[in-house]
Enzyme design. Sequence first.
Site, PDB file in Angstrom:
ATOM      1  N   PRO A   2      -3.894  -3.151 -10.931  1.00  0.00           N
ATOM      2  CA  PRO A   2      -3.447  -4.495 -11.299  1.00  0.00           C
ATOM      3  C   PRO A   2      -2.391  -5.030 -10.341  1.00  0.00           C
ATOM      4  CG  PRO A   2      -3.503  -3.058 -13.222  1.00  0.00           C
ATOM      5  CD  PRO A   2      -3.709  -2.189 -12.034  1.00  0.00           C
ATOM      6  N   GLU A   3      -2.507  -6.312 -10.039  1.00  0.00           N
ATOM      7  CA  GLU A   3      -1.519  -6.989  -9.206  1.00  0.00           C
ATOM      8  C   GLU A   3      -0.748  -7.976 -10.082  1.00  0.00           C
ATOM      9  OE1 GLU A   3      -3.240  -8.331  -5.467  1.00  0.00           O
ATOM     10  OE2 GLU A   3      -4.705  -6.716  -5.523  1.00  0.00           O
ATOM     11  N   ARG A 160      10.333  -8.259  11.758  1.00  0.00           N
ATOM     12  CA  ARG A 160       9.622  -6.997  11.602  1.00  0.00           C
ATOM     13  C   ARG A 160       8.475  -6.891  12.602  1.00  0.00           C
ATOM     14  NH1 ARG A 160       9.735  -4.921   5.398  1.00  0.00           N
ATOM     15  NH2 ARG A 160      11.837  -5.668   4.919  1.00  0.00           N
TER      16      ARG A 160
END
Length: 286
Positions: A2-3, A160
């Site tokens: 699940p997100e 990043r």
Amino acid sequence: MPELPEVEVVRRGLERWVAGRTVTDVEVLHPRAVRRHPAGGADFAARLRGRRFEVARRRGKYLWLPLAETGTSVLGHLGMSGQLLVQPEGAADEKHLRIRIRFDDATGTELRFVDQRTFGGLSLHDQTPDGLPDVIGHIARDPLDPEFDDDAFHRALRLRRTTVKRALLDQSLISGVGNIYADEALWRSRLHYDRPTATLTRPRSAELLGHARDVMNAALDVGGTSFDSLYVNVNGESGYFDRSLDAYGREDEPCRRCGTPIRRRSWMNRSSYFCPRCQRPPRATV
């Protein structure tokens, strides 16, 4: 797994059916369901009895139920197949029932944790000053959080040395986005999953965030994404957003934008789905 939309659907169900109720009894039916609670099942049950659940909270994919006047919370790990179900007290036990929580009122329902694969579980944790269980204090805010800082997210992306999908799945940078919604947001943004984050302009990162929010809100409206019976809401109902996916799981089907067949590539022990025409790969990857 699940997100954010799926976990938020469960949170809303707990808010409706569990918040404000006081626990009278807890049965731990499988030790793995409390393995993240080092003191064991008996301690977990004893510390919940007589406690009142406050409104369920969520950050990204993490869900918890604060216990009133204790400074502690029950953190739910849904894992691959965990379900938090509100069931009538007399309903037959599910085959993979792991934990049962009963209440002191006349509502006639109980909370059950069901988990076929036993990767999930419930555990009790102290809260940080921000009200989070201490074990998830490092988790970033999610894009549906009103306090999410878009500018800080853009600056972090530029600093990043990574690729855009890796960044979207970095829960210390942005939480709640998993493989499904990352692919969907990237498709909507016409960005290849290997695009270096250092090449994203502020407008492009803003567009990506906007699409991530849009696709997750659209999923919320129909109960999330369910590919099988393992993800359900607290009433045991599946979501229907899988019918609206534009990229994820659509290998060899035509892109809804240009008609080119969607491709799937292995990526970090997962799969990435993309349109080779709309989402052209970068000339060099990080």
